[in-house]
Design an enzyme around this catalytic site. Structure first.
Site, mmCIF file in Angstrom:
data_model
loop_
_atom_site.group_PDB
_atom_site.id
_atom_site.type_symbol
_atom_site.label_atom_id
_atom_site.label_comp_id
_atom_site.label_asym_id
_atom_site.label_seq_id
_atom_site.Cartn_x
_atom_site.Cartn_y
_atom_site.Cartn_z
ATOM 1 N N ASP A 15 -20.404 -11.893 64.659
ATOM 2 C CA ASP A 15 -19.134 -12.659 63.761
ATOM 3 C C ASP A 15 -18.678 -11.822 62.857
ATOM 4 O OD1 ASP A 15 -19.593 -14.892 65.621
ATOM 5 O OD2 ASP A 15 -20.814 -16.220 64.074
ATOM 6 N N GLU A 143 -20.834 -20.530 77.049
ATOM 7 C CA GLU A 143 -20.182 -19.413 76.590
ATOM 8 C C GLU A 143 -20.748 -18.173 77.371
ATOM 9 O OE1 GLU A 143 -18.270 -18.456 72.182
ATOM 10 O OE2 GLU A 143 -20.712 -18.540 72.327
ATOM 11 N N ASP A 255 -23.995 -25.843 66.358
ATOM 12 C CA ASP A 255 -25.150 -25.109 67.129
ATOM 13 C C ASP A 255 -26.473 -25.542 66.235
ATOM 14 O OD1 ASP A 255 -23.398 -24.069 68.715
ATOM 15 O OD2 ASP A 255 -22.970 -22.196 67.176
ATOM 16 N N SER A 294 -27.317 -18.939 58.277
ATOM 17 C CA SER A 294 -27.222 -20.358 57.536
ATOM 18 C C SER A 294 -28.378 -21.123 57.863
ATOM 19 C CB SER A 294 -26.000 -20.852 57.383
ATOM 20 O OG SER A 294 -25.445 -21.369 58.702
#
Length: 312
Positions: A15, A143, A255, A294
């Site tokens: 990302d 995905e 997620d 995170s």
């Protein structure tokens, strides 16, 4: 905390995130407030969430033989998973995502190049049969190439491993595949596409869940953002309220919810208990920047949940 075994099959993306005051218009350049690069992809994110929420995790994915793939290996090797099965290809790049995060509500816009994620072969999936069979729960998403997802789910069905499918990003799913799913976790938009029923509130989510049950799905959790999550199973429905948050980045929140949900189910908790914990876990994630980086710990989420129960 009862540690269950979760096998996560899914995407890994690198990302690249830019935070800004507003999303750029066509032709506009916007100065970012900040930027970062980190691990992402729905599979990688959900595996990390399941791990930090207390499960033992075996992650299965595929990357390119490039710099981003090297980053993926380092990240996954250091994450603390019980096991990692990482296939690779020289023909396609490692999946990557360009992410804009803007505004006070931290909404995002994402462009994804799936790359190697769409090249998982039947032979590669077959190598994962022992890991899938050994797990208490399989968690997967859409995905990757659908053929690989179908084979992973078929193996889990044969092994009687509990199957959770997060149908994101949306792909058209055959009813025969849906009939193998123990728990489906769509958001309102995905639920609409799966059923043809416009889902925008609790009552429409209930009607859509009934339609999914008719297709063979045993249990459904429809995530409805600030309205909470609707649980539908065994002829009964229940609303789990959303845990309040002061969001900084919503990129990995769903997620986080799915990974935490899987960890609790694999640990033997009920669907209601698991979804309630997952709501608190996702709220904490929203207050942090980044996706995989995170994900909070089990104890942090438990403290948030207890604080939320005290107020309510």
């Amino acid at each position: 905390m009862k540690k269950g075994k979760v096998c996560v099959f899914g995407s890994f993306n690198l990302d690249i995130v830019a935070g800004m005051s507003h999303f750029p218009q066509p032709g506009e350049s916007v100065i970012a407030r900040n930027s970062m690069m980190g691990a992402g992809g729905k599979g990688g994110n959900q595996a990390m969430a399941a791990l930090r929420a207390g499960a033992r995790v075996h992650y299965i994915g595929k990357v390119g033989r490039d710099d981003f793939g090297s980053f993926a290996r380092r990240h996954l090797d250091n994450a603390g998973f019980d096991a990692v099965t990482l296939f690779s290809t020289a023909e396609y790049p490692t999946g990557n995502a360009l992410i804009y995060v803007a505004g006070n509500d931290a909404q995002n816009m994402i462009a994804v190049d799936p790359g190697a994620n769409l090249t998982v072969s039947d032979e590669e999936v077959e190598q994962c049969r022992p890991a899938i069979a050994a797990a208490d729960l399989l968690l997967t998403q859409l995905e990757n190439n659908l053929s690989a997802v179908e084979k992973v789910i078929a193996i889990a069905t044969e092994a009687e491993t509990y199957i959770v499918l997060n149908p994101a990003p949306f792909q058209k799913i055959p009813d025969a595949l849906l009939a193998q799913i123990d728990l489906l976790t769509p958001n309102a938009h995905e639920c609409t596409l799966l059923t043809g029923i416009t889902v925008n509130d609790i009552s429409s989510a209930q009607r859509a869940a009934e339609q999914l049950h008719l297709k063979g799905v045993k249990a459904v959790v429809v995530t409805l953002g600030a309205q909470g999550a609707l649980l539908s199973a065994s002829g009964q429905t229940e609303l789990v309220p959303a845990c309040p948050a002061q969001p900084k980045d919503n990129t990995g929140v769903r997620d986080a919810f799915n990974g935490a949900l899987a960890s609790q189910l694999a640990g033997g908790y009920s669907l209601l208990q698991a979804a309630t914990f997952a709501s608190a876990y996702a709220a904490l994630c929203a207050e942090r920047e980044g996706a995989a980086a995170s994900m909070p710990t089990y104890l942090q989420a438990l403290a948030r949940l207890e604080a939320f129960k005290t107020v309510h």
